[in-house]
Write a protein that holds these residues in place. Structure first.
Motif, PDB file in Angstrom:
ATOM      1  N   PRO A   1       0.827  -1.213   0.000  1.00 48.38           N
ATOM      2  CA  PRO A   1       0.000   0.000   0.000  1.00 48.38           C
ATOM      3  C   PRO A   1       0.860   1.261   0.000  1.00 48.38           C
ATOM      4  CG  PRO A   1      -0.008  -1.065   2.161  1.00 48.38           C
ATOM      5  CD  PRO A   1       0.639  -2.016   1.220  1.00 48.38           C
ATOM      6  N   LYS A   2       0.368   2.255  -0.731  1.00 49.18           N
ATOM      7  CA  LYS A   2       1.029   3.545  -0.788  1.00 49.18           C
ATOM      8  C   LYS A   2       0.098   4.608  -0.228  1.00 49.18           C
ATOM      9  CE  LYS A   2       3.557   2.281  -5.014  1.00 49.18           C
ATOM     10  NZ  LYS A   2       3.787   2.610  -6.443  1.00 49.18           N
TER      11      LYS A   2
ATOM     12  N   GLN B   1      -2.340   7.463  -0.201  1.00 47.07           N
ATOM     13  CA  GLN B   1      -3.289   7.816  -1.241  1.00 47.07           C
ATOM     14  C   GLN B   1      -3.691   9.292  -1.226  1.00 47.07           C
ATOM     15  OE1 GLN B   1      -4.344   5.476  -3.535  1.00 47.07           O
ATOM     16  NE2 GLN B   1      -2.789   4.200  -2.559  1.00 47.07           N
ATOM     17  N   PHE B   2      -3.009  10.106  -0.450  1.00 47.94           N
ATOM     18  CA  PHE B   2      -3.408  11.505  -0.348  1.00 47.94           C
ATOM     19  C   PHE B   2      -2.207  12.423  -0.541  1.00 47.94           C
ATOM     20  CE2 PHE B   2      -2.435   9.975   3.923  1.00 47.94           C
ATOM     21  CZ  PHE B   2      -1.518  10.920   4.373  1.00 47.94           C
TER      22      PHE B   2
END
Length: 424
Positions: free
Chosen positions: A21-22, A24-25
């Motif tokens: 996961p990276k 996202q904002f």
């Protein structure tokens, strides 16, 4: 629907299918002075003050208390509700605020039991889907250890369930009852509990529905909200990971006997159950609801009957607010004083209010206005801000629709209703 549950579903590691996961904002897109300006959006509720929309919630109780039947009743009411404030049923101690598709997945009850319970509840609405897993291939784990990492993972069954739910139009409620047979993870491990809650929350956010799972107490007694919260089985991460937790418990015998005497019913073991929100993030209805078990096993809310027998001022304020809100919906709103004042029209209110004095009514309305639970609004053609309503009611939002006729009662002490006049 949900034919994935008719077969054995292998576990697929999420970590093997997707990249790590990276974030996202972009922090620059969330500058406070630009993003959070003006009035915040009101929170939407499935059941006001109890189950929020687009959020995950947990209902917990000991075995045999009646949580599954109560949740089935909630699902049926969501599917059958016509959306009218005047006809909003009360469930779990709050008013139903949404209508649409309701899906109830039960891992314990078979089709015969579901059918019997639905017949007890009344006509089966078209927007209701009930999946009894014992007759749909058995309960398949939605969450289980990843074969490679042994960490928590969602199974193919969860992914298929999630896919189907996202295609359901007007989805308002998803119930998974109970959680344990659908989860092959040890929920005493914080990492596992947090993972499950994150998946439930993501499902709620993407569908916009209220996602409610039921869960059991550990083997310990609970007779009040604080003890009930502590009795919920598994790590505290399960309670902390959802937006709202509602618990049901058996009050102590002495209290049950007093309640039975007040309600004029015979005492039986397990006949009285109490419930309430034991954890909430933000505003919530923290009142304790008292239920009486009927012959079918369904828990019936008796809180109003108990309040009428021995009402507190808080009870009377709640009932007055409800009556004022319903009058606004019915097109016959009240004012604080004057010809349409609550005192002048007190005989339209429940019988408890008939002997209340004018100054007491004025004080109570002032208290509700001061708390923001009521507002005074101006209607079309009026030059005064005087009509009482709840903040999200029709009069308060400029949608007042005044109806001709008088307010009458279908029976002594019965519910107030508008007796319309035919102007021909």
């Amino acid at each position: 629907m949900i034919d994935l549950l008719k077969r054995s579903v292998p576990i697929r590691s999420e970590s093997a299918m997707v990249e790590p996961p990276k974030i996202q904002f972009d922090i620059q897109h969330w500058h406070e002075s630009e993003r959070f300006i003006g009035e915040p959006k009101p929170r939407l509720w499935l059941v006001e003050g109890i189950f929020p929309m687009a959020q995950a919630a947990l209902v917990a109780a000991g075995g045999g208390v009646g949580k599954s039947f109560l949740l089935l009743s909630l699902a049926r009411e969501v599917a059958a509700y016509d959306g009218s404030w005047a006809h909003a049923p009360y469930l779990f101690g709050g008013a139903l605020r949404q209508q649409g598709v309701a899906i109830y997945v039960t891992a314990e009850d078979d089709a015969i039991e579901v059918h019997n319970r639905l017949n007890t509840l009344g006509e089966i609405p078209k927007n209701l889907y009930v999946i009894p897993l014992p007759d749909a291939g058995g309960a398949v784990p939605l969450f289980a250890p990843d074969p490679a990492t042994r960490g928590p993972a969602a199974t193919a069954a969860w992914q298929e369930l999630e896919r189907q739910l996202k295609t359901m139009p007007e989805l308002r409620l998803v119930v998974l009852a109970p959680l344990q047979p659908l989860c092959a993870l040890d929920l005493n491990v914080p990492e596992n509990a947090q993972f499950v809650c994150s998946k439930l929350a993501a499902l709620a956010a993407t569908t916009g529905a209220s996602v409610v799972v039921s869960h059991h107490f550990a083997k310990r007694e609970a007779s009040n909200p604080e003890q009930a919260r502590e009795a919920i089985r598994g790590t505290g991460g399960l309670v902390d990971g959802v937006r709202s937790v509602y618990a049901l418990w058996n009050p102590k015998v002495g209290e049950v006997i007093d309640i039975c005497e007040t309600l004029e019913v015979d005492y039986q073991r397990g006949c009285v159950v109490q419930g309430g929100v034991v954890k909430a993030n933000g505003k919530a209805n923290l009142n304790v609801t008292t239920y009486l078990r009927d012959r079918s096993g369904l828990l019936i809310d008796q809180s109003k009957a108990l309040r009428c027998a021995n009402p507190t001022e808080e009870d009377l304020l709640r009932d007055l607010k409800e009556a004022i809100a319903r009058a606004a919906v019915d097109g016959q709103p009240y004012t604080k004083t004057g010809g349409n004042g609550v005192y002048e029209r007190r005989h339209e209110l429940p019988e408890t209010f008939h002997s209340v004095g004018k100054h007491k009514f004025s004080h109570w309305v002032g208290v509700l206005l001061g708390k923001g639970e009521l507002v005074a609004a101006m209607a079309e053609g009026s030059k005064m801000v005087k009509w009482l309503d709840v903040p999200d009611g029709p009069v308060a939002n400029g949608r007042a629709c005044f109806r001709l006729g008088h307010v009458g009662r279908s029976s002594p002490g019965g519910k107030a209703e508008i007796i319309e006049v035919d102007l021909l």
